[in-house]
Design a protein around this motif. Structure first.
Motif, PDB file in Angstrom:
ATOM      1  N   PRO A 296       0.808  -1.215   0.000  1.00  0.00           N
ATOM      2  CA  PRO A 296       0.000   0.000   0.000  1.00  0.00           C
ATOM      3  C   PRO A 296       0.846   1.273   0.000  1.00  0.00           C
ATOM      4  O   PRO A 296       0.430   2.300  -0.527  1.00  0.00           O
ATOM      5  N   ASP A 297       2.041   1.233   0.610  1.00  0.00           N
ATOM      6  CA  ASP A 297       2.872   2.429   0.663  1.00  0.00           C
ATOM      7  C   ASP A 297       3.464   2.781  -0.696  1.00  0.00           C
ATOM      8  O   ASP A 297       4.028   3.850  -0.877  1.00  0.00           O
ATOM      9  N   LEU A 298       3.332   1.881  -1.688  1.00  0.00           N
ATOM     10  CA  LEU A 298       3.841   2.161  -3.026  1.00  0.00           C
ATOM     11  C   LEU A 298       2.729   2.494  -4.015  1.00  0.00           C
ATOM     12  O   LEU A 298       3.000   2.770  -5.170  1.00  0.00           O
ATOM     13  N   ASP A 299       1.478   2.431  -3.567  1.00  0.00           N
ATOM     14  CA  ASP A 299       0.364   2.781  -4.443  1.00  0.00           C
ATOM     15  C   ASP A 299       0.284   4.295  -4.570  1.00  0.00           C
ATOM     16  O   ASP A 299       0.262   5.008  -3.569  1.00  0.00           O
ATOM     17  N   PRO A 300       0.234   4.812  -5.783  1.00  0.00           N
ATOM     18  CA  PRO A 300       0.134   6.269  -5.934  1.00  0.00           C
ATOM     19  C   PRO A 300      -1.264   6.756  -5.548  1.00  0.00           C
ATOM     20  O   PRO A 300      -2.245   6.026  -5.655  1.00  0.00           O
ATOM     21  N   TYR A 301      -1.318   7.997  -5.088  1.00  0.00           N
ATOM     22  CA  TYR A 301      -2.603   8.615  -4.782  1.00  0.00           C
ATOM     23  C   TYR A 301      -3.191   9.176  -6.064  1.00  0.00           C
ATOM     24  O   TYR A 301      -2.475   9.625  -6.947  1.00  0.00           O
ATOM     25  N   LEU A 302      -4.503   9.151  -6.158  1.00  0.00           N
ATOM     26  CA  LEU A 302      -5.188   9.671  -7.332  1.00  0.00           C
ATOM     27  C   LEU A 302      -5.427  11.167  -7.160  1.00  0.00           C
ATOM     28  O   LEU A 302      -5.765  11.630  -6.076  1.00  0.00           O
ATOM     29  N   GLY A 303      -5.259  11.910  -8.240  1.00  0.00           N
ATOM     30  CA  GLY A 303      -5.300  13.364  -8.175  1.00  0.00           C
ATOM     31  C   GLY A 303      -6.682  13.969  -8.011  1.00  0.00           C
ATOM     32  O   GLY A 303      -6.800  15.168  -7.800  1.00  0.00           O
ATOM     33  N   TYR A 304      -7.732  13.163  -8.074  1.00  0.00           N
ATOM     34  CA  TYR A 304      -9.070  13.765  -8.026  1.00  0.00           C
ATOM     35  C   TYR A 304      -9.736  13.620  -6.664  1.00  0.00           C
ATOM     36  O   TYR A 304     -10.882  14.017  -6.494  1.00  0.00           O
TER      37      TYR A 304
ATOM     38  N   SER B 143      -5.400  24.068   4.641  1.00  0.00           N
ATOM     39  CA  SER B 143      -4.790  22.744   4.518  1.00  0.00           C
ATOM     40  C   SER B 143      -5.379  22.061   3.290  1.00  0.00           C
ATOM     41  O   SER B 143      -6.550  22.241   2.959  1.00  0.00           O
ATOM     42  N   ILE B 144      -4.524  21.321   2.619  1.00  0.00           N
ATOM     43  CA  ILE B 144      -4.911  20.545   1.444  1.00  0.00           C
ATOM     44  C   ILE B 144      -4.532  19.107   1.748  1.00  0.00           C
ATOM     45  O   ILE B 144      -3.367  18.822   2.050  1.00  0.00           O
ATOM     46  N   THR B 145      -5.502  18.201   1.692  1.00  0.00           N
ATOM     47  CA  THR B 145      -5.267  16.803   2.035  1.00  0.00           C
ATOM     48  C   THR B 145      -5.746  15.908   0.913  1.00  0.00           C
ATOM     49  O   THR B 145      -6.887  16.021   0.466  1.00  0.00           O
ATOM     50  N   VAL B 146      -4.867  15.018   0.464  1.00  0.00           N
ATOM     51  CA  VAL B 146      -5.239  14.008  -0.520  1.00  0.00           C
ATOM     52  C   VAL B 146      -5.878  12.848   0.238  1.00  0.00           C
ATOM     53  O   VAL B 146      -5.430  12.482   1.329  1.00  0.00           O
ATOM     54  N   VAL B 147      -6.932  12.276  -0.332  1.00  0.00           N
ATOM     55  CA  VAL B 147      -7.674  11.194   0.323  1.00  0.00           C
ATOM     56  C   VAL B 147      -7.567   9.940  -0.535  1.00  0.00           C
ATOM     57  O   VAL B 147      -7.696  10.008  -1.761  1.00  0.00           O
ATOM     58  N   ASP B 148      -7.325   8.771   0.113  1.00  0.00           N
ATOM     59  CA  ASP B 148      -7.214   7.539  -0.660  1.00  0.00           C
ATOM     60  C   ASP B 148      -8.590   6.961  -0.975  1.00  0.00           C
ATOM     61  O   ASP B 148      -9.626   7.531  -0.603  1.00  0.00           O
ATOM     62  N   GLU B 149      -8.614   5.824  -1.654  1.00  0.00           N
ATOM     63  CA  GLU B 149      -9.884   5.246  -2.110  1.00  0.00           C
ATOM     64  C   GLU B 149     -10.794   4.803  -0.977  1.00  0.00           C
ATOM     65  O   GLU B 149     -11.999   4.695  -1.156  1.00  0.00           O
ATOM     66  N   GLU B 150     -10.220   4.546   0.210  1.00  0.00           N
ATOM     67  CA  GLU B 150     -11.040   4.164   1.364  1.00  0.00           C
ATOM     68  C   GLU B 150     -11.481   5.366   2.189  1.00  0.00           C
ATOM     69  O   GLU B 150     -12.158   5.220   3.196  1.00  0.00           O
ATOM     70  N   GLY B 151     -11.070   6.565   1.781  1.00  0.00           N
ATOM     71  CA  GLY B 151     -11.446   7.773   2.511  1.00  0.00           C
ATOM     72  C   GLY B 151     -10.468   8.169   3.593  1.00  0.00           C
ATOM     73  O   GLY B 151     -10.739   9.076   4.381  1.00  0.00           O
ATOM     74  N   ASN B 152      -9.322   7.492   3.670  1.00  0.00           N
ATOM     75  CA  ASN B 152      -8.303   7.819   4.666  1.00  0.00           C
ATOM     76  C   ASN B 152      -7.439   8.979   4.173  1.00  0.00           C
ATOM     77  O   ASN B 152      -7.145   9.089   2.985  1.00  0.00           O
ATOM     78  N   ASP B 153      -7.022   9.817   5.117  1.00  0.00           N
ATOM     79  CA  ASP B 153      -6.153  10.932   4.763  1.00  0.00           C
ATOM     80  C   ASP B 153      -4.803  10.431   4.296  1.00  0.00           C
ATOM     81  O   ASP B 153      -4.229   9.495   4.867  1.00  0.00           O
ATOM     82  N   GLY B 154      -4.291  11.073   3.248  1.00  0.00           N
ATOM     83  CA  GLY B 154      -2.970  10.768   2.719  1.00  0.00           C
ATOM     84  C   GLY B 154      -2.069  11.977   2.876  1.00  0.00           C
ATOM     85  O   GLY B 154      -2.138  12.680   3.880  1.00  0.00           O
TER      86      GLY B 154
END
Length: 147
Positions: free
Chosen positions: A6-14, A95-106
């Motif tokens: 999971p630590d190597l999965d890129p975050y999605l920009g949207y 603050s700007i936070t990227v969120v993963d597919e499960e809704g967790n903060d990235g």
């Protein structure tokens, strides 16, 4: 097949969230997150033909937020306050936070002492069925990646 890390999965920009002093605004289409830029100062000593380089002033470049126009007046009112009373009393933190597919903060960034220097709207065009864009230019005094 190897297990995915999971630590190597890129975050999605949207998938991201924006909070401006506690006001959650999640409807932005695009956000530019600039890196601080340090000026380079070149100098030569004595009769040297080769120059050396030193770090100059580090500046914070502006952030651009773009979204479709909604009926909310929050961004317009913030900008209007800057126009009426100046930037200093109207500075906010963001603050700007990227969120993963499960809704967790990235990954997240903190932006300090922000204020809107410009709010602009796209053209009203009867031949276009896209949302009217609202673009806000944010000045600030620093961006820091915190996670």
């Amino acid at each position: 097949m190897a297990d995915r890390r999971p630590d190597l999965d890129p975050y999605l920009g949207y998938r991201f969230r924006v909070d401006i002093d506690g006001i959650g605004i999640a409807s932005f289409k695009t956000i530019s997150i600039p890196s601080p830029e340090t000026q380079v100062k070149e100098y030569r000593e004595g009769g040297n033909t080769v120059s050396s380089k030193l770090a100059g002033i580090t500046g914070a470049t502006e952030i651009t937020l773009e979204k479709g126009l909604f009926s909310s007046m929050e961004l317009w009112e913030w900008h209007n306050s800057v126009v009426q009373t100046g930037a200093i009393p109207n500075r906010k933190n963001m603050s700007i936070t990227v969120v993963d597919e499960e809704g967790n903060d990235g990954p997240s960034w903190e932006v300090v002492n922000c204020w809107p220097s410009k709010v602009e709207y796209g053209a009203l065009d009867a031949t276009n069925d896209e949302p009217i864009p609202e673009t806000v230019t944010i000045q600030h005094e620093g961006v820091k990646r915190v996670t």
